[in-house]
Write a protein that holds these residues in place. Structure first.
Motif, PDB file in Angstrom:
ATOM      1  N   PRO A   1       0.499  -1.257  -0.219  1.00  0.00           N
ATOM      2  CA  PRO A   1      -0.056  -0.065  -0.005  1.00  0.00           C
ATOM      3  C   PRO A   1       0.223   1.606   0.561  1.00  0.00           C
ATOM      4  N   HIS A   2       2.010   1.404   0.382  1.00  0.00           N
ATOM      5  CA  HIS A   2       2.858   2.370   0.613  1.00  0.00           C
ATOM      6  C   HIS A   2       3.596   3.207  -0.505  1.00  0.00           C
ATOM      7  N   TRP A   3       3.736   1.884  -2.040  1.00  0.00           N
ATOM      8  CA  TRP A   3       4.211   1.890  -2.946  1.00  0.00           C
ATOM      9  C   TRP A   3       3.583   2.027  -4.166  1.00  0.00           C
ATOM     10  N   ARG A   4       2.359   1.087  -3.848  1.00  0.00           N
ATOM     11  CA  ARG A   4       1.303   1.322  -5.076  1.00  0.00           C
ATOM     12  C   ARG A   4       1.017   2.035  -6.313  1.00  0.00           C
ATOM     13  N   GLY A   5       0.867   3.408  -5.873  1.00  0.00           N
ATOM     14  CA  GLY A   5       1.110   4.423  -6.359  1.00  0.00           C
ATOM     15  C   GLY A   5       2.141   5.242  -6.874  1.00  0.00           C
ATOM     16  N   PHE A   6       3.325   4.286  -7.228  1.00  0.00           N
ATOM     17  CA  PHE A   6       4.743   5.009  -7.641  1.00  0.00           C
ATOM     18  C   PHE A   6       4.329   4.361  -9.323  1.00  0.00           C
ATOM     19  N   SER A   7       5.338   5.343 -10.289  1.00  0.00           N
ATOM     20  CA  SER A   7       5.126   4.828 -11.611  1.00  0.00           C
ATOM     21  C   SER A   7       5.976   3.663 -11.625  1.00  0.00           C
ATOM     22  N   THR A   8       4.955   3.420 -12.773  1.00  0.00           N
ATOM     23  CA  THR A   8       5.875   1.710 -13.142  1.00  0.00           C
ATOM     24  C   THR A   8       7.150   1.999 -12.797  1.00  0.00           C
ATOM     25  N   GLY A   9       8.273   2.874 -13.337  1.00  0.00           N
ATOM     26  CA  GLY A   9       9.998   2.964 -13.396  1.00  0.00           C
ATOM     27  C   GLY A   9      10.306   2.636 -11.956  1.00  0.00           C
ATOM     28  N   ARG A  10       9.669   3.870 -10.819  1.00  0.00           N
ATOM     29  CA  ARG A  10       9.798   4.039  -9.610  1.00  0.00           C
ATOM     30  C   ARG A  10       9.360   2.301  -9.316  1.00  0.00           C
ATOM     31  N   LYS A  11       8.479   1.884  -9.003  1.00  0.00           N
ATOM     32  CA  LYS A  11       7.899   0.124  -8.907  1.00  0.00           C
ATOM     33  C   LYS A  11       9.146  -0.458  -9.198  1.00  0.00           C
ATOM     34  N   ILE A  12       9.797  -0.486 -10.953  1.00  0.00           N
ATOM     35  CA  ILE A  12      10.944  -1.397 -10.189  1.00  0.00           C
ATOM     36  C   ILE A  12      12.128  -1.278 -10.016  1.00  0.00           C
ATOM     37  N   LEU A  13      12.269   0.155  -9.498  1.00  0.00           N
ATOM     38  CA  LEU A  13      13.341   0.936  -9.036  1.00  0.00           C
ATOM     39  C   LEU A  13      12.793   0.066  -7.969  1.00  0.00           C
ATOM     40  N   VAL A  14      12.214  -0.026  -6.421  1.00  0.00           N
ATOM     41  CA  VAL A  14      11.685  -0.499  -6.010  1.00  0.00           C
ATOM     42  C   VAL A  14      12.108  -2.433  -4.991  1.00  0.00           C
ATOM     43  N   VAL A  15      11.577  -2.926  -6.971  1.00  0.00           N
ATOM     44  CA  VAL A  15      11.684  -4.577  -6.667  1.00  0.00           C
ATOM     45  C   VAL A  15      13.860  -4.320  -6.757  1.00  0.00           C
ATOM     46  N   LEU A  16      14.005  -4.238  -7.881  1.00  0.00           N
ATOM     47  CA  LEU A  16      15.441  -4.730  -7.795  1.00  0.00           C
ATOM     48  C   LEU A  16      16.345  -3.941  -6.798  1.00  0.00           C
ATOM     49  N   SER A  17      16.011  -2.980  -5.656  1.00  0.00           N
ATOM     50  CA  SER A  17      16.547  -2.124  -4.779  1.00  0.00           C
ATOM     51  C   SER A  17      16.629  -2.972  -3.473  1.00  0.00           C
ATOM     52  N   ALA A  18      15.601  -3.609  -3.402  1.00  0.00           N
ATOM     53  CA  ALA A  18      14.515  -4.810  -1.944  1.00  0.00           C
ATOM     54  C   ALA A  18      15.301  -5.906  -2.617  1.00  0.00           C
ATOM     55  N   MET A  19      15.323  -5.931  -4.061  1.00  0.00           N
ATOM     56  CA  MET A  19      16.336  -7.570  -4.101  1.00  0.00           C
ATOM     57  C   MET A  19      18.135  -7.753  -3.812  1.00  0.00           C
ATOM     58  N   ALA A  20      18.855  -6.554  -4.399  1.00  0.00           N
ATOM     59  CA  ALA A  20      20.115  -6.412  -4.324  1.00  0.00           C
ATOM     60  C   ALA A  20      19.727  -6.078  -2.928  1.00  0.00           C
ATOM     61  N   LEU A  21      18.895  -5.083  -1.664  1.00  0.00           N
ATOM     62  CA  LEU A  21      19.191  -5.335  -0.791  1.00  0.00           C
ATOM     63  C   LEU A  21      19.623  -6.973   0.475  1.00  0.00           C
ATOM     64  N   SER A  22      18.639  -7.695  -0.039  1.00  0.00           N
ATOM     65  CA  SER A  22      18.716  -9.060   0.280  1.00  0.00           C
ATOM     66  C   SER A  22      20.146  -9.832   0.246  1.00  0.00           C
ATOM     67  N   THR A  23      20.557  -9.483  -1.452  1.00  0.00           N
ATOM     68  CA  THR A  23      21.437 -10.142  -2.194  1.00  0.00           C
ATOM     69  C   THR A  23      22.556 -10.545  -1.579  1.00  0.00           C
ATOM     70  N   ILE A  24      22.890  -9.290  -1.164  1.00  0.00           N
ATOM     71  CA  ILE A  24      24.544  -8.107  -0.922  1.00  0.00           C
ATOM     72  C   ILE A  24      24.556  -9.305   0.586  1.00  0.00           C
ATOM     73  N   VAL A  25      23.720  -9.900   1.290  1.00  0.00           N
ATOM     74  CA  VAL A  25      23.870 -10.751   2.588  1.00  0.00           C
ATOM     75  C   VAL A  25      23.993 -11.847   2.114  1.00  0.00           C
ATOM     76  N   ALA A  26      23.160 -12.202   1.081  1.00  0.00           N
ATOM     77  CA  ALA A  26      23.309 -14.231   0.405  1.00  0.00           C
ATOM     78  C   ALA A  26      24.936 -14.409   0.099  1.00  0.00           C
ATOM     79  N   ILE A  27      25.478 -13.180  -0.381  1.00  0.00           N
ATOM     80  CA  ILE A  27      26.667 -13.760  -0.925  1.00  0.00           C
ATOM     81  C   ILE A  27      27.560 -13.406  -0.355  1.00  0.00           C
ATOM     82  N   GLY A  28      27.095 -12.427   1.129  1.00  0.00           N
ATOM     83  CA  GLY A  28      28.462 -11.694   1.703  1.00  0.00           C
ATOM     84  C   GLY A  28      28.982 -12.700   2.383  1.00  0.00           C
TER      85      GLY A  28
END
Length: 202
Positions: free
Chosen positions: A175-202
């Motif tokens: 509900p906090h980001w559903r109103g974002f533009s398509t480009g910003r939604k992609i940024l949200v998903v990529l940022s979340a995946m990157a933040l979690s992946t850093i720990v997985a491979i670290g």
């Protein structure tokens, strides 16, 4: 009523301003804030406490993986134990710095990418990237401490946990980001995946 020099009478009108409420009326716009600093500090302290509890496991792991030629070259077991102790302490200090940088990155994303909030106990604000950072670090270290696992990445499902956890956090805060533009939604998903992946491979 006052009199002028030419004999005409003029009226002096005194306008009295109405004093309204001193506090501005609340607006319909929603106020977005980042995660409370106290939660970041508490999360960091808890994580480092778990890492400290893992130090005996880390020392045993380092001791078991000392090459035979290095062990024979050192010769003295006391010197070897001292080197293992120093290595363990250095590991803890370096890890503390790395986690501080990781939490700083997560806090930046939490404030800039999805500046939303969910209120805990009516006063503590929780953001999506705070949840991702906590779920990516504390459960893994807690599992290692409880079950004595030195390398959690060897456990089945380890690599699937991190993207699944990130997706779950984003779904909770949708509900906090559903109103974002398509480009910003992609940024949200990529940022979340990157933040979690850093720990997985670290």
């Amino acid at each position: 009523m006052t009199s002028t020099e030419d004999g005409r009478e003029s009226e002096t009108v005194i306008s009295v301003a109405k004093v309204g409420k001193l506090r501005p009326e609340p607006t319909a716009a929603r106020e977005w804030v980042s995660t409370s600093r106290s939660l970041w500090i508490a999360g960091y302290i808890l994580l480092m406490a778990l890492v400290a509890l893992r130090l005996p496991l880390t020392r045993r792991y380092l001791n078991a993986n000392v090459p035979a030629d290095v062990r024979s070259e050192i010769g003295d077991d006391r010197l070897l134990n001292l080197s293992m102790t120093v290595g363990t302490v250095l590991f803890f200090l370096v890890y503390a710095v790395i986690i501080a940088l990781y939490f700083s990155l997560a806090a930046f994303l939490d404030k800039r990418v999805i500046p939303g909030k969910s209120v805990l106990a009516g006063r503590l604000n929780i953001g999506a990237f705070f949840v991702i950072a906590i779920l990516a670090t504390i459960p893994v270290n807690l599992f290692s401490v409880v079950f004595g696992v030195i390398q959690p990445r060897e456990i089945p499902g380890y690599w699937a946990y991190f993207p699944s956890m990130a997706v779950l956090a984003l779904a909770i805060f949708f509900p906090h980001w559903r109103g974002f533009s398509t480009g910003r939604k992609i940024l949200v998903v990529l940022s979340a995946m990157a933040l979690s992946t850093i720990v997985a491979i670290g």
